[in-house]
Scaffold this active site. Structure first.
Site, PDB file in Angstrom:
ATOM      1  N   GLY A 139      75.621  31.198  10.833  1.00  0.00           N
ATOM      2  CA  GLY A 139      76.365  30.545  11.904  1.00  0.00           C
ATOM      3  C   GLY A 139      75.672  29.338  12.491  1.00  0.00           C
ATOM      4  O   GLY A 139      76.239  28.241  12.564  1.00  0.00           O
ATOM      5  N   GLY A 152      70.306  33.528  10.463  1.00  0.00           N
ATOM      6  CA  GLY A 152      68.956  33.247  10.900  1.00  0.00           C
ATOM      7  C   GLY A 152      68.307  32.016  10.316  1.00  0.00           C
ATOM      8  O   GLY A 152      67.166  31.720  10.625  1.00  0.00           O
ATOM      9  N   CYS A 184      73.968  27.368  42.156  1.00  0.00           N
ATOM     10  CA  CYS A 184      73.073  27.890  43.197  1.00  0.00           C
ATOM     11  C   CYS A 184      71.975  28.702  42.516  1.00  0.00           C
ATOM     12  O   CYS A 184      71.856  29.922  42.705  1.00  0.00           O
ATOM     13  CB  CYS A 184      73.851  28.739  44.198  1.00  0.00           C
ATOM     14  SG  CYS A 184      75.070  27.803  45.115  1.00  0.00           S
ATOM     15  N   GLU A 185      71.203  28.039  41.719  1.00  0.00           N
ATOM     16  CA  GLU A 185      70.185  28.675  40.883  1.00  0.00           C
ATOM     17  C   GLU A 185      69.179  27.600  40.494  1.00  0.00           C
ATOM     18  O   GLU A 185      69.536  26.611  39.851  1.00  0.00           O
ATOM     19  CB  GLU A 185      70.841  29.296  39.645  1.00  0.00           C
ATOM     20  CG  GLU A 185      69.912  29.744  38.562  1.00  0.00           C
ATOM     21  CD  GLU A 185      68.948  30.802  39.039  1.00  0.00           C
ATOM     22  OE1 GLU A 185      67.737  30.494  39.129  1.00  0.00           O
ATOM     23  OE2 GLU A 185      69.402  31.920  39.335  1.00  0.00           O
ATOM     24  N   TYR A 237      68.368  30.064  25.371  1.00  0.00           N
ATOM     25  CA  TYR A 237      68.399  30.252  23.922  1.00  0.00           C
ATOM     26  C   TYR A 237      67.383  29.370  23.216  1.00  0.00           C
ATOM     27  O   TYR A 237      66.638  29.818  22.363  1.00  0.00           O
ATOM     28  CB  TYR A 237      69.816  29.949  23.402  1.00  0.00           C
ATOM     29  CG  TYR A 237      70.032  30.311  21.948  1.00  0.00           C
ATOM     30  CD1 TYR A 237      70.021  31.635  21.537  1.00  0.00           C
ATOM     31  CD2 TYR A 237      70.246  29.331  20.998  1.00  0.00           C
ATOM     32  CE1 TYR A 237      70.217  31.972  20.210  1.00  0.00           C
ATOM     33  CE2 TYR A 237      70.450  29.657  19.673  1.00  0.00           C
ATOM     34  CZ  TYR A 237      70.436  30.976  19.286  1.00  0.00           C
ATOM     35  OH  TYR A 237      70.632  31.301  17.973  1.00  0.00           O
ATOM     36  N   GLU A 257      75.529  34.880   6.507  1.00  0.00           N
ATOM     37  CA  GLU A 257      76.217  34.639   7.788  1.00  0.00           C
ATOM     38  C   GLU A 257      75.401  33.594   8.549  1.00  0.00           C
ATOM     39  O   GLU A 257      74.727  33.905   9.529  1.00  0.00           O
ATOM     40  CB  GLU A 257      76.320  35.926   8.606  1.00  0.00           C
ATOM     41  CG  GLU A 257      77.098  37.039   7.928  1.00  0.00           C
ATOM     42  CD  GLU A 257      76.828  38.394   8.553  1.00  0.00           C
ATOM     43  OE1 GLU A 257      76.144  38.447   9.598  1.00  0.00           O
ATOM     44  OE2 GLU A 257      77.294  39.397   8.007  1.00  0.00           O
ATOM     45  N   TYR A 307      76.574  28.688  19.638  1.00  0.00           N
ATOM     46  CA  TYR A 307      76.134  29.415  20.833  1.00  0.00           C
ATOM     47  C   TYR A 307      76.106  28.505  22.066  1.00  0.00           C
ATOM     48  O   TYR A 307      75.254  28.642  22.935  1.00  0.00           O
ATOM     49  CB  TYR A 307      74.767  30.067  20.606  1.00  0.00           C
ATOM     50  CG  TYR A 307      74.770  31.016  19.447  1.00  0.00           C
ATOM     51  CD1 TYR A 307      75.417  32.241  19.523  1.00  0.00           C
ATOM     52  CD2 TYR A 307      74.159  30.666  18.235  1.00  0.00           C
ATOM     53  CE1 TYR A 307      75.456  33.104  18.443  1.00  0.00           C
ATOM     54  CE2 TYR A 307      74.193  31.524  17.152  1.00  0.00           C
ATOM     55  CZ  TYR A 307      74.844  32.742  17.264  1.00  0.00           C
ATOM     56  OH  TYR A 307      74.885  33.595  16.182  1.00  0.00           O
TER      57      TYR A 307
END
Length: 415
Positions: A273, A229, A340-341, A313, A271, A369
């Site tokens: 990351g 975090g 298609c979005e 994100y 952790e 990520y």
């Protein structure tokens, strides 16, 4: 302005040799960051970083962290298999899963990983399907709300993760009679926070819980994993976390609460990351088309299936345009893909130099990520991953997917 790890001319040559889109990771920067982290926490003799495999599951990066003395945090059977393939085992692996299967517990026990239970109710299941280890950790849900920039980032009261203080206390009291000798507590408090004082305050909750547990049950916690975090600065001008100051704040809390207690010495784990790889990865794509309607669009040769972060994100990733650094940023674009979005946008109303077909765009802070969140929606395939080695060369560490990869798991004749 954010800087690139290579000269613009070099990056443009790389983009000619390796077709865009691709991810590019800076090995030297990753190694130096790992060393800064370990130096900052050298005061804690048991300290260890367990890199979160989920944030970037590439064996080349995992091997770098192994060489730098880090462990790995795994959350699934596949991540455990990947860790084993990279040479991790035993105390090198923290297994932090939830809604865990029998196969996952069995493999974790086979690897002698540190099992970090999300639910104390899984103890009977673990014993039945795999056997209890001599060390066990439990994930603590503090029941609080974490806010950042006026938004609720984690509401632990409604979270599916972790067990309550009462549940962990009750479970730990029963475990010595079942052969458990080593105990740990795990909790995540950060989630994008970067202020040193915040982490010092947050870890006091864990230290206090460990003291309470000892006073009520006699159980001595051997390690505390303050998990992940620690945030990174996505926007130019934002300050990066001062890891030495973060460590100093945690040390002050340790000296005040743990040192006078019977729990000293107590090992600390992390952790981190996003902090470990986020700033040292780049997503590189080329302008395919320029379109003008009510807005001006720059359509890339990549879509957000390959780099989901701007969509779900983090809503801002800085963009560099190699070769156009000196030009005025006087044009406003929506940077889009081909899905298609309509939400398929890397950036909205972003001010950039005038773009033309063939220009290279580099998205910063794409090292965590990014690839791991990518999909094959619309049949759009995942890109390659490249490593800028410590010696300055570039090598492929994951090739781009092909249509054959897309069809490989299907049971039909696709000729």
């Amino acid at each position: 302005m954010k800087t690139l790890p290579l000269a613009s001319e070099t990056l443009l040559r790389i983009a000619k040799k390796y077709p865009t889109p691709f991810y590019l990771y800076d090995e030297n920067a990753i190694r130096q960051n790992a060393r800064r982290l370990q130096a900052a926490f050298a005061w804690n003799r048991g300290y260890r970083e367990f890199f979160s495999v989920k944030c970037n599951p590439n064996p080349a990066l995992l091997s770098i962290f192994k060489e730098e003395g880090c462990g790995v945090d795994c959350a699934s059977e596949t991540e455990l298999l990947l860790a084993r393939a990279c040479g991790f085992s035993g105390d090198d692996i923290m297994f932090t899963s939830n809604n865990t299967t029998a196969a996952e517990f069995r493999l974790a026990r086979e690897l002698d990983a540190i099992i970090n239970l999300d639910d104390t109710g899984h103890l009977d299941f673990l014993q039945r399907v795999a056997s209890l280890p001599e060390r066990i950790s439990c994930r603590y849900n503090p029941g609080i709300e974490i806010r950042y920039q006026n938004q609720c980032i984690i509401d632990f009261a409604g979270s599916k993760f972790g067990a309550t203080k009462e549940q962990i206390s009750a479970a730990f009291r029963s475990l010595p009679s079942q052969g458990i000798k080593t105990f740990g507590i795990h909790a995540q408090f950060g989630c994008h926070r970067r202020e040193a004082d915040y982490f010092g305050s947050a870890i006091r909750c864990l230290f206090s819980f460990a003291i309470e547990l000892f006073q009520s049950s006699g159980i001595k916690v051997s390690f505390i994993n303050f998990a992940g975090g620690l945030g990174i600065p996505y926007r130019p001008g934002e300050d990066a976390a001062d890891i030495a100051a973060v460590s100093a704040a945690i040390q002050a809390a340790y000296d005040e609460i743990i040192v006078p207690s019977a729990l000293h010495p107590l090992a600390l784990f992390s952790e981190l990351g996003l902090y470990m790889t986020g700033p040292y990865g780049y997503f590189v794509s080329s302008v395919l088309h320029i379109k003008e309607t009510d807005k001006q669009f720059a359509g890339l040769d990549a879509s957000t299936n390959a780099f989901l972060s701007p969509l779900r994100y983090n809503d801002y990733h800085h963009i560099s345009v190699p070769g156009k650094e000196a030009q005025p940023f006087n044009q406003r674009y929506d940077i889009t893909g081909a899905l298609c979005e309509n939400r398929d946008r890397f950036a909205v109303d972003r001010e950039l130099p005038t773009l033309v077909t063939g220009d290279i765009l580099v998205f910063h802070d794409a090292g965590a990520y990014g690839y791991s969140h990518s999909t094959t929606f619309n049949g759009k395939l995942r890109p390659a991953e490249l490593l800028l080695t410590a010696e300055g060369s570039v090598k492929t560490i994951r090739r781009a997917e092909t249509p054959q990869d897309y069809f490989a798991t299907l049971s039909f004749d696709g000729r």
